[in-house]
Design an enzyme around this catalytic site. Structure first.
Site, PDB file in Angstrom:
ATOM      1  N   LYS A 113      -0.151  10.995   4.138  1.00  0.00           N
ATOM      2  CA  LYS A 113      -0.778  10.466   2.914  1.00  0.00           C
ATOM      3  C   LYS A 113      -0.986  11.612   1.952  1.00  0.00           C
ATOM      4  O   LYS A 113      -1.115  12.770   2.383  1.00  0.00           O
ATOM      5  CB  LYS A 113      -2.128   9.815   3.241  1.00  0.00           C
ATOM      6  CG  LYS A 113      -2.589   8.826   2.202  1.00  0.00           C
ATOM      7  CD  LYS A 113      -1.870   7.492   2.351  1.00  0.00           C
ATOM      8  CE  LYS A 113      -2.340   6.462   1.362  1.00  0.00           C
ATOM      9  NZ  LYS A 113      -1.781   5.144   1.671  1.00  0.00           N
TER      10      LYS A 113
HETATM   11  P1  NAD Z   1      -4.429  -0.392  -7.431  1.00  0.00           P
HETATM   12  O1  NAD Z   1      -4.856   0.898  -8.009  1.00  0.00           O
HETATM   13  O2  NAD Z   1      -3.211  -1.065  -7.967  1.00  0.00           O
HETATM   14  O3  NAD Z   1      -5.641  -1.462  -7.523  1.00  0.00           O
HETATM   15  C1  NAD Z   1      -6.932  -1.214  -7.032  1.00  0.00           C
HETATM   16  C2  NAD Z   1      -7.822  -2.375  -7.450  1.00  0.00           C
HETATM   17  O4  NAD Z   1      -9.113  -2.199  -6.877  1.00  0.00           O
HETATM   18  C3  NAD Z   1      -8.029  -2.459  -8.966  1.00  0.00           C
HETATM   19  O5  NAD Z   1      -8.044  -3.814  -9.356  1.00  0.00           O
HETATM   20  C4  NAD Z   1      -9.421  -1.847  -9.150  1.00  0.00           C
HETATM   21  O6  NAD Z   1     -10.080  -2.312 -10.323  1.00  0.00           O
HETATM   22  C5  NAD Z   1     -10.095  -2.372  -7.894  1.00  0.00           C
HETATM   23  N1  NAD Z   1     -11.301  -1.622  -7.544  1.00  0.00           N
HETATM   24  C6  NAD Z   1     -11.499  -0.285  -7.556  1.00  0.00           C
HETATM   25  N2  NAD Z   1     -12.763   0.002  -7.212  1.00  0.00           N
HETATM   26  C7  NAD Z   1     -13.373  -1.187  -6.971  1.00  0.00           C
HETATM   27  C8  NAD Z   1     -14.685  -1.558  -6.586  1.00  0.00           C
HETATM   28  N3  NAD Z   1     -15.619  -0.634  -6.368  1.00  0.00           N
HETATM   29  N4  NAD Z   1     -14.960  -2.885  -6.430  1.00  0.00           N
HETATM   30  C9  NAD Z   1     -14.004  -3.812  -6.643  1.00  0.00           C
HETATM   31  N5  NAD Z   1     -12.748  -3.524  -7.007  1.00  0.00           N
HETATM   32  C10 NAD Z   1     -12.447  -2.230  -7.180  1.00  0.00           C
HETATM   33  O7  NAD Z   1      -4.295  -0.131  -5.855  1.00  0.00           O
HETATM   34  P2  NAD Z   1      -3.420  -0.949  -4.809  1.00  0.00           P
HETATM   35  O8  NAD Z   1      -2.085  -0.295  -4.717  1.00  0.00           O
HETATM   36  O9  NAD Z   1      -3.521  -2.416  -5.096  1.00  0.00           O
HETATM   37  O10 NAD Z   1      -4.177  -0.594  -3.437  1.00  0.00           O
HETATM   38  C11 NAD Z   1      -5.348  -1.294  -3.029  1.00  0.00           C
HETATM   39  C12 NAD Z   1      -5.618  -1.003  -1.561  1.00  0.00           C
HETATM   40  O11 NAD Z   1      -4.467  -1.390  -0.793  1.00  0.00           O
HETATM   41  C13 NAD Z   1      -5.871   0.466  -1.223  1.00  0.00           C
HETATM   42  O12 NAD Z   1      -6.745   0.545  -0.117  1.00  0.00           O
HETATM   43  C14 NAD Z   1      -4.491   0.956  -0.779  1.00  0.00           C
HETATM   44  O13 NAD Z   1      -4.555   2.097   0.061  1.00  0.00           O
HETATM   45  C15 NAD Z   1      -4.001  -0.277  -0.030  1.00  0.00           C
HETATM   46  N6  NAD Z   1      -2.545  -0.358   0.124  1.00  0.00           N
HETATM   47  C16 NAD Z   1      -1.719  -0.350  -0.955  1.00  0.00           C
HETATM   48  C17 NAD Z   1      -0.361  -0.466  -0.760  1.00  0.00           C
HETATM   49  C18 NAD Z   1       0.622  -0.526  -1.914  1.00  0.00           C
HETATM   50  O14 NAD Z   1       1.807  -0.791  -1.672  1.00  0.00           O
HETATM   51  N7  NAD Z   1       0.212  -0.330  -3.154  1.00  0.00           N
HETATM   52  C19 NAD Z   1       0.164  -0.557   0.535  1.00  0.00           C
HETATM   53  C20 NAD Z   1      -0.713  -0.595   1.623  1.00  0.00           C
HETATM   54  C21 NAD Z   1      -2.068  -0.496   1.398  1.00  0.00           C
END
Ligand code: NAD
Length: 412
Positions: A104
């Site tokens: 990561k």
């Molecule tokens: P992103 O940056 O696209 O979106 C994050 C979202 O979370 C946004 O809508 C933001 O406003 C919201 N957020 C942030 N802080 C918050 C809070 N305190 N309360 C409520 N909402 C809040 O990120 P993403 O890519 O969608 O990733 C989200 C999660 O999924 C993370 O844990 C990431 O590690 C995990 N993840 C992502 C992927 C991927 O392909 N992008 C793959 C596996 C896991």
């Protein structure tokens, strides 16, 4: 004292290792990361001054293949968080039987405070700083919180300018730069696919189930879209600004149209406003935390009313909250299974890049479902046979594969 993020993950690893009766020498080799990088990332800011950020890359375990894992930009990101997320990637890749180890990356920065030029400069500076340890057969990056296809394109360019054309150094790229159709949606699509598998195993269907989703970024918005397309009733969604709620179900296409990139949910008019605390306690059948780690902790776990929680985010539930939910009879599908559609899609993109063969979106989505269902079945079988919760089962399946690779490579 509360555990750090990486200590929490290690607790799950230790529990699975105990149940697998892993020999001491393997446990020692899996106990800490292979490599941790903490670098200074300097840029020229728009006002001409020099600005520095901290950047991290943790390569947790590479027994099963090149390191693989996302890159996040967040003001709270630190080495411990990146170390924990790297460990999750090791077990997730193994659980899905992908030929990858776990890694990561992260940078401590708030992208909303930077201009686009500054963000690109920081991305290029970070890529140069770690270029000696990444590569298509060494360590492959991908999008995560606050990073997207455009950022991945900058990484590919910065790396390729040193090493020659290397699209496979990073996945989640723009389609015009050797990205593959399906990858953008893969994590959210995978969450919904795992939701369907879980509900089927429980003798239920997704159709008509009330779903609440915390986080409306890449993962959360695709979960909303695909779950609604499969007949679920989306009763609430939220982002960092708060959320929208409608008991009869939110009009998801209208919400997606209103809440485009950069638009906060507090600014849209679809549904009624709710706070994030209210969203987590909504009356619903399935709760999907898809924002950040530790969203559900010892303080708010008892407010959860959903009988099924899918961890779309990484580690959205602390171990203390996990125990509260288990005691309350809530079924929790762990992150390393629920959000594994992302790394699985990245594997398809990497494969396409290495072979220079273009995958159709149809093939991508078919293979995604096949890989995820196979992983789900292995976790469900372990859950039944060993009488353990789904998280422990998922860790046991992943850990057993990594441990065997360690033994076979003669490291142990
Ligand atoms: P992103 O940056 O696209 O979106 C994050 C979202 O979370 C946004 O809508 C933001 O406003 C919201 N957020 C942030 N802080 C918050 C809070 N305190 N309360 C409520 N909402 C809040 O990120 P993403 O890519 O969608 O990733 C989200 C999660 O999924 C993370 O844990 C990431 O590690 C995990 N993840 C992502 C992927 C991927 O392909 N992008 C793959 C596996 C896991």
């Amino acid at each position: 004292m509360a555990s750090t993020f990486s200590e929490s993950v290690n607790r799950y690893v230790d529990r699975a290792a105990d149940l697998l009766e892993l020999e001491e020498v393997v446990r020692v080799l899996l106990a800490d990361p292979y490599r941790q990088i903490d670098v200074q990332v300097p840029i020229h800011a728009d006002d001409g001054s020099v600005h520095t950020f901290r950047g991290y890359r943790v390569q947790h375990n590479g027994a099963r293949g090149p390191f693989k894992g996302g890159l996040r930009y967040h003001p709270d990101t630190d080495l411990d968080e990146v170390r924990a997320l790297a460990s999750l990637m090791t077990w997730k890749s193994a659980l899905l039987d992908l030929p990858f180890g776990g890694a990561k990356g992260g940078m401590t920065l708030d992208p909303s405070s930077l201009s686009l030029r500054e963000l690109e400069a920081a991305t290029r500076s970070f890529t140069h700083a770690i270029s000696g340890v990444i590569g298509p057969h060494a360590d492959i990056l991908a999008p995560d919180v606050n990073t997207d296809a455009r950022v991945m394109g900058w990484i590919m360019d910065a790396y390729s300018s040193q090493a020659g054309w290397s699209p496979a150094v990073v996945t989640g790229k723009p389609l015009e730069l050797e990205g593959v159709p399906g990858r953008l949606e893969a994590t959210g699509r995978g969450v919904v696919s795992i939701a369907v598998s879980t509900l089927t195993a429980l003798g239920q269907t997704l159709t008509g189930r009330r779903v609440a989703i915390q986080g409306f970024g890449n993962v959360g918005r695709h979960v909303a879209r695909f779950a609604a397309e499969q007949g679920a009733v989306i009763v609430g969604v939220s982002d960092v600004s708060g959320g929208r709620h409608r008991t009869e179900g939110i009009d998801v296409p209208a919400l997606l149209a209103d809440a485009g990139p950069g638009v906060l949910l507090k600014e849209v008019t679809v549904g009624d406003f709710i706070t994030n605390d209210e969203l987590l306690g909504l009356e619903c059948d399935v709760l999907v935390p898809a924002a950040l780690e530790n969203a559900i902790d010892g303080g708010n776990a008892s407010a959860v009313r959903a009988p099924l929680v899918l961890e779309a985010a990484n580690h959205p539930i602390t171990p203390e909250a996990d125990a509260v939910l288990r005691d309350a009879g809530v079924t929790v599908v762990p992150d390393i299974l629920a959000n594994a559609g992302g790394v699985t899609g990245s594997y398809f993109e990497w494969t396409a890049n290495l072979t220079a063969f273009r995958w159709s979106e149809e093939r991508f989505n078919q293979e995604l479902t096949t890989f995820l269902d196979r992983a789900f079945q292995s976790v469900w079988a372990c859950h039944l046979e060993r009488r353990v919760d789904l998280r422990t089962a998922a860790y046991m399946v992943g850990l057993a594969k990594v441990a065997e690779a360690v033994r076979l490579r003669g490291l142990a």
